[in-house]
Motif scaffolding. Structure first.
Motif, PDB file in Angstrom:
ATOM      1  N   ASP A  75      49.873 -20.788 -17.940  1.00  0.00           N
ATOM      2  CA  ASP A  75      50.098 -22.233 -17.326  1.00  0.00           C
ATOM      3  C   ASP A  75      51.443 -21.745 -16.578  1.00  0.00           C
ATOM      4  OD1 ASP A  75      47.912 -23.625 -17.596  1.00  0.00           O
ATOM      5  OD2 ASP A  75      48.659 -24.389 -19.565  1.00  0.00           O
ATOM      6  N   GLN A  76      51.930 -22.323 -15.378  1.00  0.00           N
ATOM      7  CA  GLN A  76      53.140 -22.351 -14.853  1.00  0.00           C
ATOM      8  C   GLN A  76      53.952 -23.524 -15.196  1.00  0.00           C
ATOM      9  OE1 GLN A  76      53.284 -22.404 -10.431  1.00  0.00           O
ATOM     10  NE2 GLN A  76      55.478 -21.694 -10.585  1.00  0.00           N
ATOM     11  N   ARG A  82      55.121 -28.604 -17.641  1.00  0.00           N
ATOM     12  CA  ARG A  82      53.952 -27.758 -16.913  1.00  0.00           C
ATOM     13  C   ARG A  82      53.762 -28.248 -15.499  1.00  0.00           C
ATOM     14  NH1 ARG A  82      48.018 -28.106 -16.993  1.00  0.00           N
ATOM     15  NH2 ARG A  82      48.343 -30.214 -17.844  1.00  0.00           N
ATOM     16  N   VAL A  83      53.263 -27.236 -14.502  1.00  0.00           N
ATOM     17  CA  VAL A  83      52.885 -27.660 -13.137  1.00  0.00           C
ATOM     18  C   VAL A  83      51.192 -27.836 -13.196  1.00  0.00           C
ATOM     19  CG1 VAL A  83      53.085 -26.744 -10.804  1.00  0.00           C
ATOM     20  CG2 VAL A  83      54.628 -26.309 -12.179  1.00  0.00           C
ATOM     21  N   PHE A  84      50.807 -28.969 -12.997  1.00  0.00           N
ATOM     22  CA  PHE A  84      49.170 -29.045 -12.953  1.00  0.00           C
ATOM     23  C   PHE A  84      48.927 -28.434 -11.991  1.00  0.00           C
ATOM     24  CE2 PHE A  84      45.610 -31.569 -12.282  1.00  0.00           C
ATOM     25  CZ  PHE A  84      44.983 -31.700 -13.448  1.00  0.00           C
ATOM     26  N   TYR A 105      52.993 -21.722  -7.800  1.00  0.00           N
ATOM     27  CA  TYR A 105      53.876 -22.283  -6.699  1.00  0.00           C
ATOM     28  C   TYR A 105      55.062 -21.757  -6.721  1.00  0.00           C
ATOM     29  CZ  TYR A 105      49.993 -25.699  -6.197  1.00  0.00           C
ATOM     30  OH  TYR A 105      48.954 -26.655  -5.946  1.00  0.00           O
ATOM     31  N   PRO A 106      55.605 -21.074  -5.645  1.00  0.00           N
ATOM     32  CA  PRO A 106      56.997 -20.590  -5.617  1.00  0.00           C
ATOM     33  C   PRO A 106      57.997 -21.697  -5.149  1.00  0.00           C
ATOM     34  CG  PRO A 106      55.907 -20.012  -3.527  1.00  0.00           C
ATOM     35  CD  PRO A 106      54.932 -20.764  -4.391  1.00  0.00           C
ATOM     36  N   LEU A 144      53.340 -32.528 -10.555  1.00  0.00           N
ATOM     37  CA  LEU A 144      51.977 -32.558  -9.797  1.00  0.00           C
ATOM     38  C   LEU A 144      52.074 -32.473  -8.330  1.00  0.00           C
ATOM     39  CD1 LEU A 144      48.979 -33.540 -10.268  1.00  0.00           C
ATOM     40  CD2 LEU A 144      49.875 -35.829  -9.965  1.00  0.00           C
ATOM     41  N   PRO A 145      51.332 -31.448  -7.805  1.00  0.00           N
ATOM     42  CA  PRO A 145      51.405 -31.341  -6.358  1.00  0.00           C
ATOM     43  C   PRO A 145      50.415 -32.372  -5.763  1.00  0.00           C
ATOM     44  CG  PRO A 145      50.683 -29.196  -7.410  1.00  0.00           C
ATOM     45  CD  PRO A 145      50.803 -30.334  -8.548  1.00  0.00           C
ATOM     46  N   VAL A 146      51.020 -33.363  -5.019  1.00  0.00           N
ATOM     47  CA  VAL A 146      50.529 -34.434  -4.327  1.00  0.00           C
ATOM     48  C   VAL A 146      50.748 -34.216  -3.006  1.00  0.00           C
ATOM     49  CG1 VAL A 146      50.628 -37.080  -4.372  1.00  0.00           C
ATOM     50  CG2 VAL A 146      51.072 -35.689  -6.394  1.00  0.00           C
ATOM     51  N   GLY A 147      49.716 -34.254  -1.911  1.00  0.00           N
ATOM     52  CA  GLY A 147      49.932 -34.186  -0.782  1.00  0.00           C
ATOM     53  C   GLY A 147      50.681 -33.077  -0.274  1.00  0.00           C
TER      54      GLY A 147
END
Length: 182
Positions: A75-76, A82-84, A105-106, A144-147
């Motif tokens: 996991d990143q 943690r990056v979901f 994700y960079p 969390l990547p959101v939008g």
């Protein structure tokens, strides 16, 4: 007259804790090498990310069907959070990397200190799900990547008769006030 049984399902709520002005999301890098050379390039990059703590091994298991084959999942993480949805899967045959895929994700920049506590996150989730008790439920702090943004959130898994009330998997609940978070 027929009797219907009520089943329980696992529901996931994300309680956003960070500011809305978090860094704009750069698209995730999809890892899907098409050649041996690209596999080797990704192997070196992934090993660097592991050494730097950006990737953490979640699972390593031997293949039950193919002798000498090992599967790894990592996991990143960003600043210990943690990056979901960001993870990498690798397959090795006799110690040699033979495939790799995933998403990372960079250049993440996001808050890592929540505005609501773990206890508050748990309480909000349990209230939304209509569950009393539940003190043993442990929310997980995630990026969390959101939008088009990275957001800090508490990820809370609950069992409920309906995810409509608790929040369907991936549904976002605002932790700063009423209403839906977009």
């Amino acid at each position: 007259m027929t009797k219907q049984s009520v089943g329980w399902m696992s529901c996931v709520l994300f309680l956003l804790t960070g500011a809305a002005e978090a860094q704009r999301l750069q698209p995730g890098v999809i890892i899907a090498p098409q050649s041996i050379a690209q596999i080797r390039e990704w192997d070196a990059r992934i090993e660097r990310m592991v050494r730097d703590g950006e990737l953490r091994l979640r699972q390593r298991r031997e293949d039950a069907l193919i002798e000498g084959r090992v599967h790894e999942r990592a996991d990143q993480y960003y600043r210990g959070v943690r990056v979901f949805g960001a993870d990498v899967a690798r397959q090795f045959q006799n110690g040699q990397l033979i495939s790799v895929f995933g998403t990372v994700y960079p250049a993440i920049r996001a808050e890592t200190v929540p505005r609501i506590s773990e206890d508050e996150g748990r309480t909000i989730a349990l209230t939304r799900a209509g569950i009393t008790g539940g003190e043993s439920i442990r929310p997980e702090l995630v990026i969390l990547p959101v939008g088009d943004r990275f957001r800090l959130a508490w990820r809370v898994r609950v069992a409920a008769a309906s995810c409509d009330r608790a929040g369907a998997p991936g549904r976002l609940s605002g932790a700063h006030g009423a209403g839906r978070v977009r």
